[in-house]
Motif scaffolding. Structure first.
Motif, short mmCIF file in Angstrom:
data_model
loop_
_atom_site.label_atom_id
_atom_site.label_comp_id
_atom_site.label_asym_id
_atom_site.label_seq_id
_atom_site.Cartn_x
_atom_site.Cartn_y
_atom_site.Cartn_z
N MET A 19 -28.09 44.64 23.22
CA MET A 19 -28.49 43.24 23.34
C MET A 19 -28.51 42.53 21.99
O MET A 19 -29.32 42.86 21.13
CB MET A 19 -29.88 43.15 23.98
N VAL A 21 -29.50 39.73 19.38
CA VAL A 21 -30.62 38.78 19.24
C VAL A 21 -30.30 37.74 18.17
O VAL A 21 -30.44 36.55 18.39
CB VAL A 21 -31.95 39.50 18.94
N ALA A 43 -37.42 33.39 19.93
CA ALA A 43 -36.26 32.82 19.24
C ALA A 43 -35.57 33.84 18.34
O ALA A 43 -34.39 33.69 18.02
CB ALA A 43 -36.68 31.60 18.42
N GLY A 44 -36.32 34.86 17.88
CA GLY A 44 -35.73 35.89 17.04
C GLY A 44 -36.30 35.94 15.64
O GLY A 44 -35.74 36.60 14.76
N LYS A 45 -37.42 35.27 15.42
CA LYS A 45 -38.00 35.19 14.08
C LYS A 45 -38.43 36.57 13.56
O LYS A 45 -38.11 36.95 12.44
CB LYS A 45 -39.19 34.23 14.07
N THR A 46 -39.17 37.29 14.41
CA THR A 46 -39.63 38.61 13.99
C THR A 46 -38.44 39.55 13.81
O THR A 46 -38.42 40.38 12.89
CB THR A 46 -40.61 39.18 15.04
N THR A 47 -37.45 39.41 14.66
CA THR A 47 -36.25 40.24 14.53
C THR A 47 -35.56 39.98 13.18
O THR A 47 -35.11 40.92 12.51
CB THR A 47 -35.28 39.96 15.70
N ARG A 50 -37.48 41.75 10.53
CA ARG A 50 -37.24 43.20 10.60
C ARG A 50 -35.88 43.55 10.00
O ARG A 50 -35.72 44.58 9.36
CB ARG A 50 -37.35 43.68 12.05
N GLU A 164 -46.53 35.08 11.69
CA GLU A 164 -47.60 34.52 12.55
C GLU A 164 -48.97 34.59 11.88
O GLU A 164 -49.93 35.13 12.45
CB GLU A 164 -47.63 35.25 13.91
N GLN A 196 -44.92 30.22 15.11
CA GLN A 196 -44.64 29.51 16.36
C GLN A 196 -45.21 28.10 16.31
O GLN A 196 -44.72 27.21 16.99
CB GLN A 196 -45.30 30.24 17.53
#
Ligand code: ATP
Length: 238
Positions: A19, A21, A43-47, A50, A164, A196
């Motif tokens: 998948m 992101v 939305a993919g911010k944490t991704t 990472r 966050e 967020q």
């Protein structure tokens, strides 16, 4: 001015298994600015954080102070000065506040400077100084966020990425934390603030990027983004 660019990300893609992101994210962070990365849930911010921390496989380019981060391990990235304050704080609950702060300095050998930096953290966050012997897990949410931020700063980061920061905290506490960010920015620490709460983050930032389903859809001066009719309509409910 190219010499002021601290982090430059180009065409970054990442995902989980099959998948996708992130779809070709590009952005730039300059020295001693607060950059807000905003966007709704998922939305993919944490991704993106990472991928930057190198805990997640990615393709594309990540250049940090002129070095390519893509082949590095998370520990090497941390050592290079790119430090993350994770969502949910992730403190060592059964350790004292001070021992949590010392964990942030685990890669450093300069003992005297570490002691001096503890005092700097207690000046920046007086509440932590009052509670340095308290177990981190017994602190309030706001105090835990202060502890997580101070732990990150104890690593002497070039770039502090905070995920966050405001989540679950009272507005008055968030306001204090935003003031601390402005202070450390003025002392030369660059901050990437992932939120967020779009209005909050843009209000306290110098520049911002808006992310939607894995892509950057708006970017620019924070004030201009708050005034942008498309941003206001889509994200600020105005
Ligand atoms: P939030 O603020 O809610 O954390 P976000 O913008 O940080 O949102 P991400 O956490 O990056 O968003 O999530 C982006 C997408 O990736 C979501 O669709 C999410 O379900 C998916 N995702 C996140 N983590 C994983 C994982 N470990 N395995 C599979 N999918 C994941």
């Amino acid at each position: 001015d190219a010499v002021d660019v601290l982090l430059s990300v180009d065409g970054l893609s990442a995902g989980y298994g099959e998948m996708p992101v992130l779809n070709g994210v590009s952005l730039e962070i300059r020295r001693a600015e607060i950059v807000a990365l905003v966007g709704s849930n998922g939305a993919g911010k944490t991704t993106l954080l990472r991928a930057l921390s190198r805990v997640l496989a990615c393709t594309g380019t990540i250049s940090f102070m002129g070095h390519n981060l893509v082949p590095l391990t998370p520990d090497q990235v941390f050592g290079a000065g790119l430090v993350q304050v994770p969502e949910g704080r992730q403190l060592f609950d059964r350790m004292t506040v001070e021992d949590n702060l010392l964990m942030g300095a685990y890669r450093r050998a300069d003992k005297a400077a570490i002691t001096g930096d503890l005092e700097r953290m207690y000046a920046l966050f007086p509440r932590l100084g009052e509670r340095k012997r308290q177990l981190a897990g017994s602190m309030s949410g706001g105090e835990q966020q202060m502890c997580a931020m101070a732990r990150g700063l104890m690593a002497k980061p070039q770039l502090l990425m905070i995920d966050e920061m405001s989540l679950g905290l009272a507005p008055v506490v968030v306001e204090q934390l935003m003031e601390v960010l402005a202070r450390i920015r003025d002392e030369g620490v660059t901050v990437l603030l992932v939120e967020q709460d779009i209005h909050l983050a843009l209000s306290g930032a110098d520049r911002g990027y808006v992310m939607e389903t894995g892509s950057i859809v708006h970017g620019g001066e924070a004030k201009a983004l708050i005034d942008d009719p498309a941003v206001r309509k889509a994200y600020l409910g105005l």
